[in-house]
Design an enzyme around this catalytic site. Structure first.
Site, short mmCIF file in Angstrom:
data_model
loop_
_atom_site.label_atom_id
_atom_site.label_comp_id
_atom_site.label_asym_id
_atom_site.label_seq_id
_atom_site.Cartn_x
_atom_site.Cartn_y
_atom_site.Cartn_z
CG ASP A 67 -0.39 -0.36 2.48
OD1 ASP A 67 0.82 -0.52 2.65
OD2 ASP A 67 -0.99 -0.90 3.56
CG ASN A 136 -8.38 -1.94 12.22
OD1 ASN A 136 -7.61 -2.47 11.95
ND2 ASN A 136 -8.98 -0.62 11.35
CG HIS A 138 -5.63 -2.52 8.94
ND1 HIS A 138 -5.64 -1.03 8.95
CD2 HIS A 138 -4.33 -2.99 9.38
CE1 HIS A 138 -4.21 -0.63 9.55
NE2 HIS A 138 -3.55 -1.98 9.75
CD GLU A 143 -8.53 0.70 7.75
OE1 GLU A 143 -8.17 -0.39 8.60
OE2 GLU A 143 -7.90 1.59 8.01
P1 PGA Z 1 2.68 -1.60 12.67
O1 PGA Z 1 1.68 -1.71 11.40
O2 PGA Z 1 3.46 -2.82 12.22
O3 PGA Z 1 3.35 -0.25 12.62
O4 PGA Z 1 1.74 -2.01 13.94
C1 PGA Z 1 1.01 -2.80 10.93
C2 PGA Z 1 -0.14 -2.48 10.35
O5 PGA Z 1 -1.08 -1.63 10.82
O6 PGA Z 1 -0.69 -3.23 9.43
#
Ligand code: PGA
Length: 248
Positions: A67, A136, A138, A143
């Site tokens: 992304d 959450n 995702h 999402e």
């Molecule tokens: P993070 O992000 O490794 O910074 O926790 C992971 C994500 O939100 O997919």
């Protein structure tokens, strides 16, 4: 779906790098899906070390990032293009012509999502998708929602995600509202999926994704349907798994 538990985030990174190394030695032309965020930093550091110490060869690898924020140029330190350059691409011999990220600066992000999807398809999809998980649930910027998009698309970031990412932007309101993300099909159709999670903030999402219902309200739960998916966790992220979840 299986779960592997390691002592801490560093060990998660080392394990992930060793798995990538094994796959790369079997198939030098590996097509990798790559994540950004805090969690994969030890993995990128370990891969760079393996290139230096063991001659790990990235010269034929192709990478697709999951992304990118809409509206951020690659030179912006908060963009994922910048992150990847800083933490991985600048340090490995991986030809830039084989490195792909959605272009956050494209004049038409919807066109860009289509282009990115076609590019991914033209490479036959991902051999190994390395993904993170949001608090959450995702994956990428897919999402929680009533419905999910299968293909690369422009996603509206949830409140939770903008709050989680506010640390890089000063406030949740300053986080770009949209991003281009691969869809769940890119992950679901990958030959192998490795989900990384470390830290207690991920424990609830991890437990629900591993052993709760399969639901679009927790996109990572869809990995329960994948024939070759591994949840690679540190102890804190695994803390809410039940003993009978059958993890190693
Ligand atoms: P993070 O992000 O490794 O910074 O926790 C992971 C994500 O939100 O997919």
């Amino acid at each position: 779906m299986r779960a592997v538990v390691q002592p801490d985030g560093e060990a998660v990174g080392t394990y992930a790098a060793e798995l990538i190394e094994r796959r790369l030695r079997e198939n030098p032309r590996l097509v990798l899906g790559l994540p950004t965020g805090q969690t994969p930093l030890p993995m990128y550091a370990a891969l760079i070390r393996r290139q230096r110490e063991a001659g790990l060869d990235f010269s034929q690898v192709t990478t697709f990032n999951l992304d990118e924020y809409v509206g951020l140029p690659a030179q912006d330190p908060r963009s994922y293009a910048f992150y990847m350059e800083k933490h991985f691409f600048a340090h490995v011999a991986l030809p830039r012509s084989q490195v792909f990220l959605p272009n956050g600066e494209a004049a038409d992000p919807y066109e860009e999502a289509l282009r990115y999807e076609q590019l991914l398809q033209s490479h036959g999809g991902l051999d190994l998708a390395i993904v993170g998980i949001g608090r959450n649930g995702h994956i990428g910027f897919n999402e929680p929602a009533e419905r999910l998009m299968a293909r690369t698309h422009v996603a509206v970031l949830s409140e939770e995600t903008r709050t989680a990412n506010a640390r890089f932007f000063g406030s949740p309101e300053a986080v770009p509202p949209t991003a281009i993300t691969v869809g769940m099909a890119a992950v679901g159709q990958a030959k192998e999926v490795l989900l990384l999670a470390s830290g207690s903030a991920k424990a609830a999402a991890v437990a629900a994704a591993c052993s709760g219902e399969v639901t679009t309200h927790l996109p990572a739960s869809l990995l329960q349907l994948h024939p070759n998916a591994t949840f690679l966790l540190d102890r804190q992220a695994a803390a809410q798994l039940r003993d009978n979840d059958g993890y190693e």
